[in-house]
Design an enzyme around this catalytic site. Structure first.
Site, PDB file in Angstrom:
ATOM      1  N   GLU A 326      90.229  -6.862 -12.115  1.00  0.00           N
ATOM      2  CA  GLU A 326      90.989  -7.388 -10.996  1.00  0.00           C
ATOM      3  C   GLU A 326      92.198  -6.502 -10.704  1.00  0.00           C
ATOM      4  O   GLU A 326      93.025  -6.268 -11.586  1.00  0.00           O
ATOM      5  CB  GLU A 326      91.498  -8.799 -11.314  1.00  0.00           C
ATOM      6  CG  GLU A 326      90.424  -9.813 -11.622  1.00  0.00           C
ATOM      7  CD  GLU A 326      91.027 -11.149 -12.019  1.00  0.00           C
ATOM      8  OE1 GLU A 326      90.531 -12.172 -11.544  1.00  0.00           O
ATOM      9  OE2 GLU A 326      91.996 -11.168 -12.811  1.00  0.00           O
ATOM     10  N   CYS A 327      92.321  -6.030  -9.481  1.00  0.00           N
ATOM     11  CA  CYS A 327      93.505  -5.326  -8.990  1.00  0.00           C
ATOM     12  C   CYS A 327      93.893  -4.159  -9.909  1.00  0.00           C
ATOM     13  O   CYS A 327      93.282  -3.098  -9.864  1.00  0.00           O
ATOM     14  CB  CYS A 327      94.662  -6.289  -8.785  1.00  0.00           C
ATOM     15  SG  CYS A 327      95.933  -5.667  -7.652  1.00  0.00           S
ATOM     16  N   GLY A 328      94.901  -4.318 -10.768  1.00  0.00           N
ATOM     17  CA  GLY A 328      95.253  -3.245 -11.692  1.00  0.00           C
ATOM     18  C   GLY A 328      94.093  -2.855 -12.580  1.00  0.00           C
ATOM     19  O   GLY A 328      93.904  -1.678 -12.905  1.00  0.00           O
ATOM     20  N   SER A 417      87.461  -5.581  -8.007  1.00  0.00           N
ATOM     21  CA  SER A 417      88.059  -5.798  -6.697  1.00  0.00           C
ATOM     22  C   SER A 417      89.567  -5.863  -6.836  1.00  0.00           C
ATOM     23  O   SER A 417      90.098  -6.037  -7.941  1.00  0.00           O
ATOM     24  CB  SER A 417      87.544  -7.117  -6.096  1.00  0.00           C
ATOM     25  OG  SER A 417      88.185  -7.418  -4.876  1.00  0.00           O
TER      26      SER A 417
END
Length: 446
Positions: A326-328, A417
């Site tokens: 997720e993200c990072g 994502s």
């Protein structure tokens, strides 16, 4: 189960930056110092404020969001807190009426009185006018009064007090004190674990600040009125991950982890372990991995130099085992990452593409992750971009805009994502994502 009653106060404001988190933390520490059990909740999908508020209160801090978690989930969490707490504090998000649903919507749904926090520097009677406008904007909210933050002198406080009607009391006037301000960085407040001693200093000053010389009369030093909280009927969590071992990245680079997500994985029977992509060279024994968000851009060099961990992750991915990034965590899975200073470092290369920070520009907002396993409520908040990636398998569905949301990528068992998922919105989909079989998929929480 019957209703319970507990003193409660909802801290809101006309906008971000008025001092909500500072005052909520100061109140939590003040009443904690009095021997009270203080449970704090944060409106919306915030990761950093809850870390601060948890340290101030000495209790876990939950996120409450009607869209992300659903009304029944929020109702049950408030009820559970009320059963053991002496005080419940809820910190709002952004401005009082911003967002759909807004802080005011949440407060109205559970009948929690709202205290309006306002930075009154540079105004006096106008602060009263603004507060009156906020208080009268809707008829379904309860207003406890105004907290005048950054007040200069007793005369300044008196001007505001005299301009307010009896129906809108001045709860407290808090003096200007830059030492109490909480440290910040580009995505918000600094992570609590990085500045523990500095925060303790702020909390100590904050508890004194709450009862300071400009604060008379001061309703904040007394417990607010009790609110009735009722239980909700939530579906029973099935042990869909029984016997599954899930390893979770957790350190200064990867720390955007909802306690609620961890708790749900355990309730579904998963055995959890934690590891540091910064410091560890060996992955724990695991059937699945979770690489959450955080600040990999601040630690890109150290992540790059830990070649042993990168190789471990590449081998895990090659086996086709489930990985959620997720993200990072998604940035960490790309081939390289460029930090805020323009330095570029190799990452794990589990996915093709490059990530780069882009200063103050970014993306944020609520979205539904349209996963093959089912729809999961989520949000995005990042100031980076990706390029050179493969075609996504899906996009997030934005809450109020027809344009496609964040891209969702899948390679073997890896799902990646920019979206941060709220697991409780669809436990069956999350179970399938981490390797459970024969899931009966459900839609996101209503």
């Amino acid at each position: 189960m019957t209703a319970v009653h507990c003193p409660a106060l909802f801290l809101t404001a006309p906008s971000s930056g008025e001092g909500k988190t500072t005052i909520t933390a100061a109140l939590a520490r003040y009443f904690r110092d009095q021997g009270k059990v203080v449970r704090v909740f944060k409106t919306g999908p915030d990761y950093l404020d809850p870390q601060i508020l948890a340290q101030a209160s000495g209790q876990d801090v939950e996120q409450l969001d009607l869209w992300m978690a659903g009304e029944n989930y929020c109702r049950q969490k408030l009820y559970e807190a009320a059963r053991s707490a002496d005080l419940i504090l809820v910190e709002g998000a952004m401005g009082m009426f911003d967002g759909e649903p807004s802080s005011a919507d949440l407060a109205a749904r559970f009948n929690i009185p709202m205290a309006i926090v306002m930075n009154v520097k540079g105004m006096a009677q106008t602060a009263a006018a603004l507060a009156m406008g906020l208080a009268g904007y809707r008829s379904d909210i309860r207003i406890a009064g105004l907290i005048a933050n950054n007040c200069g002198t007793e005369r300044h406080a008196q001007l505001i007090r005299d301009a307010l009607p009896d129906s809108l009391p001045l709860l407290a006037t808090l003096a200007r004190d830059p030492e109490i301000a909480l440290p910040e960085r580009h995505l918000g407040l600094v992570q609590a674990a990085e500045v523990t001693d500095e925060l303790e200093h702020c909390f100590k000053l904050g508890a004194e600040w709450i009862k300071g010389p400009l604060a008379e009369p001061n309703a904040l030093t007394e417990l607010p009125a009790a609110v009735e909280f009722t239980p909700a009927e939530l579906p029973e969590v099935a042990p869909r991950l029984s016997g599954k071992r899930i390893a979770i990245a957790r350190d200064q680079a990867f720390s955007f982890i909802y306690d609620a997500n961890v708790r749900l994985l355990r309730e579904m029977g998963a055995e959890l372990s934690f590891f540091s992509p910064l410091a560890d060279t060996q992955l724990p024994e695991a059937d699945a991995l979770w690489l959450p968000g955080g600040y990999p851009e601040l630690h890109a060099r150290a992540l790059s130099e830990n070649s042993a961990m990168r190789q471990q992750l590449q081998a895990f991915h090659a086996e086709g085992k489930p990985i959620l990034a997720e993200c990072g965590g998604f940035l960490y899975c790309l081939e390289q990452l460029t930090d805020l200073e323009g330095n570029t470092y190799p990452m794990t290369a589990l996915l093709q593409g490059q990530g780069a920070m882009r200063g103050k520009r970014g993306c944020q907002g609520m979205q539904t992750a349209m996963l093959p396993e089912g729809e999961v409520q989520a949000h995005a908040h990042h100031r980076s971009r990706s390029a050179g990636t493969a075609d996504p398998i899906a996009h997030g569905r934005r809450q109020r805009h027809p344009a496609p949301g964040e891209a969702i990528y899948r390679d073997r068992g890896l799902t990646a994502s920019y979206l941060h998922l709220f697991f409780a919105s669809n436990p069956e989909a999350i179970a399938a994502l981490f390797g459970a079989e024969s899931a009966v998929f459900q839609s996101a929480a209503s």
